[in-house]
Design a protein around this motif. Structure first.
Motif, PDB file in Angstrom:
ATOM      1  N   HIS A  21       0.825  -1.203   0.000  1.00  7.12           N
ATOM      2  CA  HIS A  21       0.000   0.000   0.000  1.00  7.12           C
ATOM      3  C   HIS A  21       0.865   1.261   0.000  1.00  7.12           C
ATOM      4  O   HIS A  21       0.551   2.240  -0.698  1.00  7.12           O
ATOM      5  N   ALA A  22       1.919   1.225   0.800  1.00 10.40           N
ATOM      6  CA  ALA A  22       2.827   2.376   0.826  1.00 10.40           C
ATOM      7  C   ALA A  22       3.502   2.560  -0.525  1.00 10.40           C
ATOM      8  O   ALA A  22       3.657   3.690  -1.011  1.00 10.40           O
ATOM      9  N   ALA A  23       3.901   1.451  -1.161  1.00 14.81           N
ATOM     10  CA  ALA A  23       4.530   1.539  -2.485  1.00 14.81           C
ATOM     11  C   ALA A  23       3.561   2.090  -3.513  1.00 14.81           C
ATOM     12  O   ALA A  23       3.931   2.925  -4.350  1.00 14.81           O
ATOM     13  N   ALA A  24       2.302   1.640  -3.452  1.00 20.94           N
ATOM     14  CA  ALA A  24       1.302   2.147  -4.393  1.00 20.94           C
ATOM     15  C   ALA A  24       1.063   3.638  -4.188  1.00 20.94           C
ATOM     16  O   ALA A  24       0.906   4.394  -5.155  1.00 20.94           O
ATOM     17  N   ALA A  25       1.041   4.071  -2.929  1.00 14.99           N
ATOM     18  CA  ALA A  25       0.840   5.493  -2.649  1.00 14.99           C
ATOM     19  C   ALA A  25       2.008   6.333  -3.169  1.00 14.99           C
ATOM     20  O   ALA A  25       1.808   7.402  -3.768  1.00 14.99           O
ATOM     21  N   LEU A  26       3.237   5.849  -2.937  1.00 13.29           N
ATOM     22  CA  LEU A  26       4.402   6.588  -3.417  1.00 13.29           C
ATOM     23  C   LEU A  26       4.437   6.659  -4.947  1.00 13.29           C
ATOM     24  O   LEU A  26       4.731   7.709  -5.519  1.00 13.29           O
ATOM     25  N   LEU A  27       4.118   5.551  -5.594  1.00 13.64           N
ATOM     26  CA  LEU A  27       4.105   5.554  -7.057  1.00 13.64           C
ATOM     27  C   LEU A  27       2.997   6.451  -7.597  1.00 13.64           C
ATOM     28  O   LEU A  27       3.170   7.100  -8.641  1.00 13.64           O
ATOM     29  N   SER A  28       1.868   6.501  -6.901  1.00 12.61           N
ATOM     30  CA  SER A  28       0.786   7.389  -7.326  1.00 12.61           C
ATOM     31  C   SER A  28       1.205   8.856  -7.210  1.00 12.61           C
ATOM     32  O   SER A  28       0.932   9.667  -8.107  1.00 12.61           O
ATOM     33  N   LEU A  29       1.875   9.192  -6.103  1.00 11.91           N
ATOM     34  CA  LEU A  29       2.372  10.561  -5.939  1.00 11.91           C
ATOM     35  C   LEU A  29       3.415  10.890  -7.013  1.00 11.91           C
ATOM     36  O   LEU A  29       3.429  12.003  -7.552  1.00 11.91           O
ATOM     37  N   LEU A  30       4.260   9.920  -7.311  1.00 10.73           N
ATOM     38  CA  LEU A  30       5.276  10.137  -8.335  1.00 10.73           C
ATOM     39  C   LEU A  30       4.634  10.337  -9.703  1.00 10.73           C
ATOM     40  O   LEU A  30       5.073  11.174 -10.494  1.00 10.73           O
ATOM     41  N   LEU A  31       3.583   9.573  -9.983  1.00 15.65           N
ATOM     42  CA  LEU A  31       2.876   9.731 -11.256  1.00 15.65           C
ATOM     43  C   LEU A  31       2.203  11.093 -11.343  1.00 15.65           C
ATOM     44  O   LEU A  31       2.234  11.742 -12.400  1.00 15.65           O
ATOM     45  N   LEU A  32       1.617  11.540 -10.243  1.00 14.00           N
ATOM     46  CA  LEU A  32       1.020  12.881 -10.229  1.00 14.00           C
ATOM     47  C   LEU A  32       2.078  13.957 -10.450  1.00 14.00           C
ATOM     48  O   LEU A  32       1.847  14.946 -11.166  1.00 14.00           O
ATOM     49  N   PHE A  33       3.237  13.762  -9.838  1.00 13.38           N
ATOM     50  CA  PHE A  33       4.331  14.718 -10.032  1.00 13.38           C
ATOM     51  C   PHE A  33       4.768  14.755 -11.490  1.00 13.38           C
ATOM     52  O   PHE A  33       5.040  15.829 -12.048  1.00 13.38           O
ATOM     53  N   ALA A  34       4.821  13.578 -12.136  1.00 13.92           N
ATOM     54  CA  ALA A  34       5.224  13.520 -13.540  1.00 13.92           C
ATOM     55  C   ALA A  34       4.179  14.149 -14.448  1.00 13.92           C
ATOM     56  O   ALA A  34       4.515  14.739 -15.488  1.00 13.92           O
ATOM     57  N   LEU A  35       2.892  14.047 -14.076  1.00 17.89           N
ATOM     58  CA  LEU A  35       1.828  14.586 -14.913  1.00 17.89           C
ATOM     59  C   LEU A  35       1.593  16.073 -14.674  1.00 17.89           C
ATOM     60  O   LEU A  35       1.408  16.851 -15.628  1.00 17.89           O
TER      61      LEU A  35
END
Length: 274
Positions: A21-35
């Motif tokens: 869950h923590a990994a999914a949250a971090l990757l989601s934040l990273l994807l938002l940062f990239a977008l």
């Protein structure tokens, strides 16, 4: 009256779930940062030498680099570029390898011989060598690097799909479907795809991480994407001479790479263990 038997979840399972869950949250934040990052900081190439190695502030969370460029703007564009290139390379390699593997297993004969021989030729060459050959020709061109990265990965999907498809197509279920004249679409949807999907999903996830790491490695050694285009490996190389004065410049892209790779590994640990 008998009570239903309920077994407690193992502590390792709970811990693993929290990590995922923590990994999914971090990757989601990273994807938002990239977008959204390139929209918030659109100009990554603007130079202001009067702001040489400016320290981080509220306006510039990661400060300015040795040319007075916004580090957070360059990091956002570099993250977006790396993710888009990695996904594009993996999708291309997955489609090419899957279609070729199914064709080889389904048709057999000269089709299988030709495709198998082509895959053996690629296996004889190290994947990194293939990418380096294309990067030498590319001279920073994105499309040439994309072709090189995709060609270096398609053979992995081909070998797995060819082997697995051969077993499925030779099974009694597909033989019965052929007797009932259900057609190739039914066989693909009902028999092949359910068998191939878990393996392809796992391979594609790790392929994204591999592509990002390969692209960053090429940029780090100076044979990948060329400046002024921002790229994670290139940003690390450019920041190294100023590590003592501005350590955040090199730590930021390293943190992005670490987050992507660790997050993908944590997400796939569940399916790999089941």
């Amino acid at each position: 009256m008998t009570l239903p038997l309920t077994l407690p979840r193992p502590a390792e399972g709970v811990k693993g779930q929290r990590i995922r869950h923590a990994a999914a949250a971090l990757l989601s934040l990273l994807l938002l940062f990239a977008l959204l990052g390139p929209l918030a900081w659109p100009d990554h190439a603007a130079q202001d030498l009067s702001r040489f190695l400016e320290a981080p502030s509220l306006a510039e969370p990661l400060g300015r680099d040795h040319l007075g460029r916004s580090v957070v703007a360059r990091l956002a564009h570099a993250t977006q570029l790396s993710l888009m290139m990695a996904v594009l390379c993996v999708v291309t390699a997955l489609l090419a390898g899957t279609l070729a593997g199914i064709a080889a297993a389904w048709r057999g004969g000269w089709v299988d011989t030709l495709l198998h021989g082509l895959s053996e030729a690629f296996i004889a060459l190290p994947a990194l060598l293939v990418v380096l050959m294309f990067s030498a020709v590319a001279n920073g061109d994105l499309w040439t690097l994309y072709v090189g990265l995709a060609l270096a990965q398609w053979v992995e999907y081909f070998r797995v799909v060819r082997a697995r498809s051969g077993l499925v197509l030779a099974g009694p279920a597909v033989e019965a479907a052929g007797l009932f004249k259900l057609g190739p679409v039914h066989i693909m949807r009902r028999h092949l795809w359910p068998e191939l999907r878990p393996q392809l999903t796992t391979m594609a996830t790790f392929g994204v991480g591999t592509s990002i790491l390969a692209l960053s490695t090429l940029g780090f050694v100076g044979v990948g994407i060329q400046p002024p285009t921002p790229e994670l490996g290139l940003m690390i190389t450019e920041a190294f001479p100023y590590y003592h004065e501005a350590p955040w410049m090199s730590l930021a892209p390293v943190l992005i790479l670490t987050t992507v790779l660790a997050g993908l590994l944590a997400l796939r640990s569940k399916e790999s263990s089941t």
